[in-house]
Design an enzyme around this catalytic site. Structure first.
Site, PDB file in Angstrom:
ATOM      1  N   LYS A  66      76.291  18.106  38.530  1.00 25.61           N
ATOM      2  CA  LYS A  66      76.623  19.390  37.900  1.00 25.61           C
ATOM      3  C   LYS A  66      78.143  19.511  37.731  1.00 25.61           C
ATOM      4  O   LYS A  66      78.903  18.704  38.289  1.00 25.61           O
ATOM      5  CB  LYS A  66      76.060  20.528  38.756  1.00 25.61           C
ATOM      6  CG  LYS A  66      74.523  20.537  38.848  1.00 25.61           C
ATOM      7  CD  LYS A  66      74.041  21.743  39.650  1.00 25.61           C
ATOM      8  CE  LYS A  66      72.526  21.752  39.791  1.00 25.61           C
ATOM      9  NZ  LYS A  66      72.050  22.961  40.502  1.00 25.61           N
ATOM     10  N   TYR A 105      66.565  25.138  31.980  1.00 18.81           N
ATOM     11  CA  TYR A 105      66.278  26.076  33.067  1.00 18.81           C
ATOM     12  C   TYR A 105      65.237  27.131  32.672  1.00 18.81           C
ATOM     13  O   TYR A 105      65.176  28.190  33.298  1.00 18.81           O
ATOM     14  CB  TYR A 105      67.570  26.765  33.511  1.00 18.81           C
ATOM     15  CG  TYR A 105      68.438  25.903  34.414  1.00 18.81           C
ATOM     16  CD1 TYR A 105      67.923  25.282  35.560  1.00 18.81           C
ATOM     17  CD2 TYR A 105      69.799  25.742  34.156  1.00 18.81           C
ATOM     18  CE1 TYR A 105      68.716  24.513  36.393  1.00 18.81           C
ATOM     19  CE2 TYR A 105      70.604  24.959  34.990  1.00 18.81           C
ATOM     20  CZ  TYR A 105      70.044  24.358  36.110  1.00 18.81           C
ATOM     21  OH  TYR A 105      70.841  23.600  36.945  1.00 18.81           O
ATOM     22  N   PHE A 116      69.335  35.251  38.730  1.00 17.66           N
ATOM     23  CA  PHE A 116      70.519  34.381  38.625  1.00 17.66           C
ATOM     24  C   PHE A 116      70.504  33.490  37.370  1.00 17.66           C
ATOM     25  O   PHE A 116      71.352  32.615  37.223  1.00 17.66           O
ATOM     26  CB  PHE A 116      70.663  33.526  39.882  1.00 17.66           C
ATOM     27  CG  PHE A 116      69.443  32.684  40.204  1.00 17.66           C
ATOM     28  CD1 PHE A 116      69.259  31.426  39.636  1.00 17.66           C
ATOM     29  CD2 PHE A 116      68.473  33.152  41.085  1.00 17.66           C
ATOM     30  CE1 PHE A 116      68.139  30.659  39.927  1.00 17.66           C
ATOM     31  CE2 PHE A 116      67.338  32.390  41.387  1.00 17.66           C
ATOM     32  CZ  PHE A 116      67.182  31.135  40.804  1.00 17.66           C
ATOM     33  N   THR A 137      67.823  23.133  48.435  1.00 15.62           N
ATOM     34  CA  THR A 137      68.571  23.782  47.346  1.00 15.62           C
ATOM     35  C   THR A 137      69.814  24.497  47.856  1.00 15.62           C
ATOM     36  O   THR A 137      70.896  24.374  47.273  1.00 15.62           O
ATOM     37  CB  THR A 137      67.642  24.820  46.641  1.00 15.62           C
ATOM     38  OG1 THR A 137      66.441  24.166  46.269  1.00 15.62           O
ATOM     39  CG2 THR A 137      68.324  25.415  45.429  1.00 15.62           C
ATOM     40  N   ARG A 170      73.579  17.632  49.378  1.00 10.26           N
ATOM     41  CA  ARG A 170      73.993  19.043  49.483  1.00 10.26           C
ATOM     42  C   ARG A 170      74.450  19.385  50.900  1.00 10.26           C
ATOM     43  O   ARG A 170      75.354  20.213  51.084  1.00 10.26           O
ATOM     44  CB  ARG A 170      72.853  19.939  49.033  1.00 10.26           C
ATOM     45  CG  ARG A 170      72.647  19.867  47.509  1.00 10.26           C
ATOM     46  CD  ARG A 170      71.278  20.304  47.107  1.00 10.26           C
ATOM     47  NE  ARG A 170      71.121  20.422  45.658  1.00 10.26           N
ATOM     48  CZ  ARG A 170      69.970  20.698  45.069  1.00 10.26           C
ATOM     49  NH1 ARG A 170      68.877  20.879  45.789  1.00 10.26           N
ATOM     50  NH2 ARG A 170      69.902  20.786  43.755  1.00 10.26           N
ATOM     51  N   ASN A 225      75.807  23.491  43.934  1.00  9.30           N
ATOM     52  CA  ASN A 225      75.171  22.565  44.882  1.00  9.30           C
ATOM     53  C   ASN A 225      75.149  21.115  44.366  1.00  9.30           C
ATOM     54  O   ASN A 225      74.250  20.349  44.662  1.00  9.30           O
ATOM     55  CB  ASN A 225      73.780  23.077  45.296  1.00  9.30           C
ATOM     56  CG  ASN A 225      72.820  23.205  44.134  1.00  9.30           C
ATOM     57  OD1 ASN A 225      73.162  22.910  43.003  1.00  9.30           O
ATOM     58  ND2 ASN A 225      71.603  23.642  44.423  1.00  9.30           N
ATOM     59  N   HIS A 237      71.502  18.081  40.317  1.00  6.47           N
ATOM     60  CA  HIS A 237      70.148  18.506  39.933  1.00  6.47           C
ATOM     61  C   HIS A 237      69.234  17.299  39.967  1.00  6.47           C
ATOM     62  O   HIS A 237      69.648  16.200  39.602  1.00  6.47           O
ATOM     63  CB  HIS A 237      70.138  19.077  38.511  1.00  6.47           C
ATOM     64  CG  HIS A 237      68.759  19.163  37.938  1.00  6.47           C
ATOM     65  ND1 HIS A 237      67.925  20.225  38.176  1.00  6.47           N
ATOM     66  CD2 HIS A 237      68.032  18.273  37.215  1.00  6.47           C
ATOM     67  CE1 HIS A 237      66.752  19.991  37.596  1.00  6.47           C
ATOM     68  NE2 HIS A 237      66.795  18.807  37.004  1.00  6.47           N
ATOM     69  N   GLU A 291      62.668  16.524  31.253  1.00  3.04           N
ATOM     70  CA  GLU A 291      64.125  16.481  31.360  1.00  3.04           C
ATOM     71  C   GLU A 291      64.697  15.186  30.784  1.00  3.04           C
ATOM     72  O   GLU A 291      65.734  15.206  30.108  1.00  3.04           O
ATOM     73  CB  GLU A 291      64.528  16.693  32.828  1.00  3.04           C
ATOM     74  CG  GLU A 291      64.217  18.129  33.271  1.00  3.04           C
ATOM     75  CD  GLU A 291      64.268  18.370  34.775  1.00  3.04           C
ATOM     76  OE1 GLU A 291      64.620  17.441  35.533  1.00  3.04           O
ATOM     77  OE2 GLU A 291      63.944  19.503  35.197  1.00  3.04           O
TER      78      GLU A 291
HETATM   79  P1  GTP Z   1      67.799  21.806  40.848  1.00  5.03           P
HETATM   80  O1  GTP Z   1      67.607  20.354  41.153  1.00  5.03           O
HETATM   81  O2  GTP Z   1      69.215  22.156  40.449  1.00  5.03           O
HETATM   82  O3  GTP Z   1      66.754  22.358  39.887  1.00  5.03           O
HETATM   83  O4  GTP Z   1      67.624  22.543  42.232  1.00  5.03           O
HETATM   84  P2  GTP Z   1      66.307  22.926  42.990  1.00  5.03           P
HETATM   85  O5  GTP Z   1      65.105  22.383  42.278  1.00  5.03           O
HETATM   86  O6  GTP Z   1      66.534  22.549  44.407  1.00  5.03           O
HETATM   87  O7  GTP Z   1      66.318  24.496  42.864  1.00  5.03           O
HETATM   88  P3  GTP Z   1      65.625  25.454  41.795  1.00  5.03           P
HETATM   89  O8  GTP Z   1      65.035  24.668  40.671  1.00  5.03           O
HETATM   90  O9  GTP Z   1      64.778  26.420  42.528  1.00  5.03           O
HETATM   91  O10 GTP Z   1      66.885  26.250  41.244  1.00  5.03           O
HETATM   92  C1  GTP Z   1      67.705  25.686  40.241  1.00  5.03           C
HETATM   93  C2  GTP Z   1      69.145  25.935  40.589  1.00  5.03           C
HETATM   94  O11 GTP Z   1      69.382  27.310  40.519  1.00  5.03           O
HETATM   95  C3  GTP Z   1      69.534  25.534  42.006  1.00  5.03           C
HETATM   96  O12 GTP Z   1      69.941  24.192  42.123  1.00  5.03           O
HETATM   97  C4  GTP Z   1      70.699  26.451  42.282  1.00  5.03           C
HETATM   98  O13 GTP Z   1      71.916  25.886  41.820  1.00  5.03           O
HETATM   99  C5  GTP Z   1      70.380  27.670  41.453  1.00  5.03           C
HETATM  100  N1  GTP Z   1      69.874  28.741  42.288  1.00  5.03           N
HETATM  101  C6  GTP Z   1      68.694  28.799  42.943  1.00  5.03           C
HETATM  102  N2  GTP Z   1      68.581  29.938  43.625  1.00  5.03           N
HETATM  103  C7  GTP Z   1      69.721  30.634  43.357  1.00  5.03           C
HETATM  104  C8  GTP Z   1      70.218  31.902  43.772  1.00  5.03           C
HETATM  105  O14 GTP Z   1      69.580  32.642  44.516  1.00  5.03           O
HETATM  106  N3  GTP Z   1      71.456  32.264  43.287  1.00  5.03           N
HETATM  107  C9  GTP Z   1      72.173  31.453  42.448  1.00  5.03           C
HETATM  108  N4  GTP Z   1      73.373  31.850  42.019  1.00  5.03           N
HETATM  109  N5  GTP Z   1      71.745  30.258  42.067  1.00  5.03           N
HETATM  110  C10 GTP Z   1      70.543  29.863  42.507  1.00  5.03           C
HETATM  111 MG    MG Z   2      64.741  22.689  40.223  1.00  7.23          MG
END
Ligand code: GTP
Ligand code: MG
Length: 148
Positions: free
Chosen positions: A9, A49, A57, A91, A102, A112, A115, A126
């Site tokens: 990212k 997304y 968010f 996450t 992370r 973080n 992805h 993707e």
């Molecule tokens: P990705 O690999 O990035 O998709 O992460 P993930 O699969 O572990 O998490 P998820 O798909 O649930 O969420 C996508 C992204 O949204 C996360 O990687 C975070 O960067 C962001 N995100 C998730 N929860 C929050 C939140 O509560 N606040 C904010 N600002 N960002 C969030």
């Molecule tokens: Mg995800």
């Protein structure tokens, strides 16, 4: 062989972690089959997304992922989707174990570092969103017989 989509990212690119991210997956034994530094458009970010479009968010997420270059990658290997997710860690970096990406580099859930696709369906979606077919390389590596 299974493939997954991983992306450093904008925070990871700015923090000079592209090489470290490539290195971790290389050393594990996965094969890099596609990679590029790119700027995501607003439309692309919204598609990427779309599962989060009703979350509070979502706007922040799209704004952040388009705020600077990302490093998009396709990796190949047995169970690469699940193993890469384990290597990334939870996450929220506050909950991610030391030794995970992370856990080692992240501080906040928004920034973080990386992805990774979370299922075969999302990996396919993707990979197709980010890469043309001719950008994914098929080749054999001399170390594969020492890995499998
Ligand atoms: P990705 O690999 O990035 O998709 O992460 P993930 O699969 O572990 O998490 P998820 O798909 O649930 O969420 C996508 C992204 O949204 C996360 O990687 C975070 O960067 C962001 N995100 C998730 N929860 C929050 C939140 O509560 N606040 C904010 N600002 N960002 C969030
Ligand atoms: Mg995800």
């Amino acid at each position: 062989m299974e493939k997954t989509f991983l992306m450093v990212k904008p925070d990871g690119v700015q923090r000079n972690l592209v090489g470290e991210m490539v290195s971790r997956f290389e050393r594990k034994g996965f094969k890099l089959v596609g990679a590029k530094l790119m700027q995501m458009s607003d439309d692309m970010a919204k598609t990427h997304y779309d599962e989060h479009q009703d979350k509070p968010f979502y706007g922040e997420l799209v704004e952040f992922i388009t705020s600077g270059p990302v490093f998009a990658m396709v990796w190949e290997g047995e169970n690469v989707i699940a193993i890469a997710r384990d290597m990334m860690g939870k996450t929220n970096p506050l909950e991610a174990a030391p030794g995970t990406i992370r856990g080692d580099y992240g501080m906040t859930v928004g920034k973080n570092i990386i992805h990774g696709s979370d299922s075969p369906e999302s990996a396919e979606k993707e990979i197709n969103l980010f890469f043309q077919d001719n950008e994914i390389k098929t080749y054999s590596k001399q170390d594969s017989e020492w890995i499998y």
